[in-house]
Design a protein around this motif. Structure first.
Motif, PDB file in Angstrom:
ATOM      1  N   LYS A 179       0.849  -1.294  -0.132  1.00 45.84           N
ATOM      2  CA  LYS A 179      -0.088  -0.146   0.079  1.00 45.84           C
ATOM      3  C   LYS A 179       0.830   1.173  -0.038  1.00 45.84           C
ATOM      4  CE  LYS A 179      -3.699   2.131   2.848  1.00 45.84           C
ATOM      5  NZ  LYS A 179      -2.899   3.072   3.270  1.00 45.84           N
ATOM      6  N   ASP A 180       1.920   1.288   0.844  1.00 45.83           N
ATOM      7  CA  ASP A 180       2.762   2.274   0.762  1.00 45.83           C
ATOM      8  C   ASP A 180       3.635   2.668  -0.307  1.00 45.83           C
ATOM      9  OD1 ASP A 180       1.507   3.009   3.348  1.00 45.83           O
ATOM     10  OD2 ASP A 180       3.342   2.038   4.738  1.00 45.83           O
ATOM     11  N   TYR A 222       2.478   2.687  -3.093  1.00 46.55           N
ATOM     12  CA  TYR A 222       1.796   3.757  -3.924  1.00 46.55           C
ATOM     13  C   TYR A 222       1.411   5.083  -3.140  1.00 46.55           C
ATOM     14  CZ  TYR A 222       1.044  -0.152  -7.051  1.00 46.55           C
ATOM     15  OH  TYR A 222       1.337  -1.199  -8.063  1.00 46.55           O
ATOM     16  N   GLU A 223       1.312   4.880  -1.917  1.00 41.92           N
ATOM     17  CA  GLU A 223       0.472   6.154  -1.146  1.00 41.92           C
ATOM     18  C   GLU A 223       1.276   6.894  -0.038  1.00 41.92           C
ATOM     19  OE1 GLU A 223      -3.059   4.506   0.710  1.00 41.92           O
ATOM     20  OE2 GLU A 223      -3.710   3.617  -0.881  1.00 41.92           O
ATOM     21  N   SER A 248       7.392   6.457  -1.229  1.00 39.15           N
ATOM     22  CA  SER A 248       6.844   5.624  -2.140  1.00 39.15           C
ATOM     23  C   SER A 248       7.432   5.805  -3.520  1.00 39.15           C
ATOM     24  CB  SER A 248       5.387   6.340  -2.703  1.00 39.15           C
ATOM     25  OG  SER A 248       5.364   7.800  -3.067  1.00 39.15           O
TER      26      SER A 248
END
Length: 367
Positions: free
Chosen positions: A301-302, A304-305, A310
């Motif tokens: 997840k991180d 991308y975010e 990232s």
């Protein structure tokens, strides 16, 4: 009487002991961004030989994010000293080394090794509260208990102490020297007579933007076995004095010079998920990775975010950012495992670098 003089270049403590001579201690000033909402206490040694500090000033430093989350809560040193009982070994009623004593010993040792530097007040996290009551309240209902009739201690405790006057920048991220430790009473046999007590201790760095810890195996003692206050102090001093900060900094800076493509990162993440289910005979030949599925999901997840670590616009991600994705995910670990996982993240990231340079040790994760 001690006075504090502030200049643009340094902070100087002048101690006047009644004589005509003055002794001074010069501390490096750290340029910090102005932010009225971010205040940390800085402990300043009042003597050059660096024993117990008695000067505390407020100064903006790190954004207040916990260095570990999971099921922990923040607690103050005053609360540990004044509102918590000290567990004993039940068969001989000999007391354990209390959490607050561990912190005090670490701070005193650090002041001896780094006498010319400032220290943040300890940041302490605890979990697994053990509740009790005083004998005179044995017949009372819980709702009727008064504060002085309740007792408590915390089975697990972790703390860090930052040294904000020792800083470096890696890939645009400011980091500060940091030390700390973990104490878990669940690793002791408190139902027996007093015996060797076990502690975890480290010295490493903390990333300012996210408060991730960066700990290498050279600065970490997984099981510090001691029988007394003096032995604990001696072993902590040994770790601090033998720590090679330049070596760890060089290794971390090198991480920022190598990158994974989006395809390589996807392969890495997929392999780390497969690793959890490898047959034992196959896992023997693959380097150890201690992160669980939930933490690997956070890393994905991180990628991308995350606002700091990232991927770039091409989907590539350098190994310094990969390393910080792992240490960020590690904040969900329990107190008694998070330091071990932090070291594993450091070793794993550096081994990926070696793989990119042709080493076959970690080839499985990128193949």
């Amino acid at each position: 009487m001690d006075t504090l003089q502030l200049t643009n270049e340094s902070t100087t403590i002048i101690e006047n002991n009644g004589s005509n001579e003055e002794s001074t201690l010069v501390l490096q000033r750290v340029n910090c961004p102005s932010n009225d909402n971010v205040i940390n206490e800085i402990i300043l040694p009042s003597k050059i030989n660096g024993m117990i500090p008695n000067e505390v000033v407020s100064k903006p430093l790190f954004i207040p994010k916990p260095f570990i989350e999971a099921n922990t809560s923040e607690i103050g040193l005053h609360t540990l000293k004044n509102e918590c009982v000290i567990p004993v070994f039940s068969k001989d009623n000999e007391r354990t080394i209390a959490h607050q004593e561990f912190i005090d010993i670490a701070l005193e040792s650090a002041l001896k090794v780094f006498p010319h530097h400032s220290f943040d007040a300890p940041e302490i996290r605890v979990s697994h509260q053990i509740k009790g009551r005083t004998p005179d309240a044995i017949q009372k209902n819980v709702k009727d208990l008064l504060d002085h009739e309740r007792t408590q201690y915390f089975e697990r405790m972790a703390f860090i102490i930052r040294i904000p006057s020792i800083v470096e920048t890696i890939n645009g991220n400011e980091i500060a020297l940091c030390l700390g430790g973990v104490r878990s009473y669940n690793l002791e046999n408190l139902y027996n007579k007093k015996t060797i007590e076990k502690f975890k201790f480290f010295i490493g760095f903390q990333v300012k933007v996210c408060c991730n810890l960066a700990v290498s195996s050279d600065g970490f003692v997984e099981e510090m076995r001691v029988s007394s206050y003096q032995e604990l102090e001696s072993k902590i001093l040994e770790v601090l004095q033998n720590f090679n900060a330049e070596k760890q900094l060089a290794q971390m800076k090198q991480l920022s010079e190598y990158s994974l493509t989006e395809h390589q990162f996807a392969t890495l993440l997929g392999r780390t998920r497969l690793y959890q289910h490898l047959p034992k005979k196959d896992k023997v030949d693959v380097p150890f990775l201690s992160f669980n599925d939930g933490q690997l999901n956070s890393i994905a997840k991180d990628y991308y975010e995350d606002t700091s670590f990232s991927r770039n616009e091409n989907g590539d991600i350098n190994l310094w950012n990969v390393y910080n994705l792992f240490t960020q995910a590690n904040k969900s670990s329990y107190i008694d495992t998070f330091l071990d996982r932090n070291v594993n993240a450091f070793n794993f990231s550096n081994s990926l670098l070696k793989t990119l340079n042709g080493s076959s040790n970690y080839h499985w994760f990128l193949s």
